[in-house]
Scaffold this motif. Structure first.
Motif, short mmCIF file in Angstrom:
data_model
loop_
_atom_site.label_atom_id
_atom_site.label_comp_id
_atom_site.label_asym_id
_atom_site.label_seq_id
_atom_site.Cartn_x
_atom_site.Cartn_y
_atom_site.Cartn_z
N ASP A 1 53.82 69.01 -74.52
CA ASP A 1 52.83 69.02 -73.44
C ASP A 1 51.92 70.23 -73.62
O ASP A 1 52.15 71.29 -73.06
N PHE A 2 50.90 70.05 -74.45
CA PHE A 2 49.90 71.11 -74.62
C PHE A 2 48.55 70.45 -74.88
O PHE A 2 48.47 69.25 -75.19
N PRO A 3 47.45 71.22 -74.72
CA PRO A 3 46.09 70.63 -74.69
C PRO A 3 45.73 69.75 -75.87
O PRO A 3 44.99 68.78 -75.71
N ALA A 4 46.24 70.02 -77.07
CA ALA A 4 45.81 69.25 -78.23
C ALA A 4 46.18 67.77 -78.10
O ALA A 4 45.48 66.90 -78.61
N VAL A 5 47.28 67.48 -77.39
CA VAL A 5 47.70 66.10 -77.23
C VAL A 5 46.75 65.34 -76.30
O VAL A 5 46.52 64.16 -76.46
N LYS A 6 46.18 66.05 -75.32
CA LYS A 6 45.29 65.42 -74.34
C LYS A 6 43.82 65.65 -74.66
O LYS A 6 42.97 65.52 -73.80
N SER A 7 43.51 66.00 -75.87
CA SER A 7 42.13 66.31 -76.23
C SER A 7 41.26 65.06 -76.17
O SER A 7 41.71 63.94 -76.44
N ARG A 8 40.00 65.25 -75.80
CA ARG A 8 39.04 64.15 -75.75
C ARG A 8 38.24 64.01 -77.05
O ARG A 8 37.32 63.22 -77.14
#
Length: 373
Positions: free
Chosen positions: A172-179
């Motif tokens: 759970d860190f930003p790279a997984v949810k990147s646009r």
């Protein structure tokens, strides 16, 4: 090798006597701490904070503190746990090998058959090879209940520990949810680069560069003392390369970096030919969605070039117009005078036409009046 555990593997009613050996070892150099001033070794003593005495290892027990209370556990307490007394590797499942997540794998161990006949060992080994399955097992080692898998490697059964499910963290860190979006063209270029690196895996061709350099440094210090010439030991090129580390790490244009990487791997000095060829192939295989962004970029480029061309053309016209102004003025005057005369003739013709039209309207009106009468 020295066996670290003796027991058996059981699946169903079949029992396989085995010995357990560590399958890996570290090649890292081992160091100890010393006093920087005189080189004396640093020693650690276990002292009691209550009495201040040095405590020998055999007199040390373990304790658990829940924040309010403390409970002390002696070695006998650990030995009496039922799971700690098991000397059996129990097969609980046979699963497809691809279902075992590599992130859960821990240290591997070799299993050696023991006893008078290794038939049960051979039976389990052949079963795993022919079914292409992995055996999931439970076992106890060093007073810990563990989960593991049994595989076959070079005709030997290998036991490899597994982490428990709750020991693997959720990502759970930003790279997984990147646009950020990856275009089909970039994927095609990356696939071409991957293809250049594709080969059969041979672990023996890879070495631990850090440990090799560390060993070379230690040998040099043993031979020359502290007066070690770094350039002489590792070479000028290696020192220069180390100084250049980190340069060019920022990725500005991903496509450009991919093209340069592909060109370097292909061994071309000029990256344009290889990069353009791969880019053309990517554009050809790209659908309308992927081609939209490329078309927009080309349109912008074309529009920019037209604007620059028009600007340059206007500047040229202005320059040439200033040199031809004298000649065009005379011609313009002549044309103007002829235009005036033709204009006056046209005006007279229009006036006579208007009078004729007015007369016709009057005649038609009088005729219509007579008809009504």
């Amino acid at each position: 090798m020295r066996a670290i555990w003796t027991g058996s593997v059981s699946f169903g009613l079949v029992n396989v006597p085995v010995k357990l050996y560590g399958a890996t070892e570290s090649h890292d150099l081992e160091f100890h701490q010393v006093h920087a001033d005189d080189g004396g070794r640093i020693k650690y003593q276990r002292t009691c904070e209550v009495c201040g005495k040095t405590v020998p290892y055999q007199d040390i027990d373990r304790a658990y503190d829940d924040g309010e209370r403390t409970v002390i556990l002696e070695q006998e307490d650990f030995d009496e746990l039922p799971a700690a007394m098991k000397d059996e590797i129990e097969v609980v499942q046979f699963v497809p090998s691809g279902q075992v997540d590599p992130v859960m794998l821990e240290k591997p161990y070799f299993l050696e058959p023991t006893g008078k006949s290794p038939k049960s060992y051979l039976l389990l080994r052949e079963t795993l090879e022919q079914t292409d399955l992995t055996a999931v097992v439970r076992f106890s080692l060093r007073q810990k209940t563990r989960l593991g898998v049994l595989r076959v490697r070079d005709k030997v059964l290998v036991l490899q520990g597994l982490l428990w499910a709750d020991e693997v963290r959720d990502v759970d860190f930003p790279a997984v949810k990147s646009r950020a979006k990856v275009t089909a063209q970039e994927l095609k270029m990356a696939a071409a680069l991957v293809e250049q690196y594709a080969d059969d895996f041979d672990p023996s061709q890879f070495t631990d560069d850090y440990q090799e350099e560390l060993r070379k440094l230690v040998d040099a210090k043993l031979e020359h003392g502290d007066a070690v010439d770094t350039a002489e030991t590792f070479g000028d090129a290696a020192v220069a390369e180390k100084g250049d580390e980190g340069e060019g790490a920022e990725v500005i244009d991903l496509m450009e970096v991919l093209k340069r990487s592909l060109a370097r791997k292909r061994g071309t000095k000029d990256g344009d030919s290889a990069g353009e060829a791969a880019e053309d192939a990517a554009e050809t295989s790209t659908g309308e969605d992927a081609g939209g962004s490329a078309s927009k970029s080309r349109a912008k480029s074309s529009s920019t070039s037209r604007t620059k061309s028009a600007s340059a053309s206007s500047k040229t016209d202005a320059t040439s117009g200033s040199t031809k102004s004298a000649k065009s003025t005379a011609k313009s005057s002549a044309k103007s005078s002829s235009a005036k005369s033709s204009t006056s003739k046209s005006s007279a013709s229009k006036a006579s036409t208007a009078k004729s039209s007015t007369a016709k309207r009057g005649t038609s009106r009088s005729t219509e009046s007579k008809r009504r009468a």
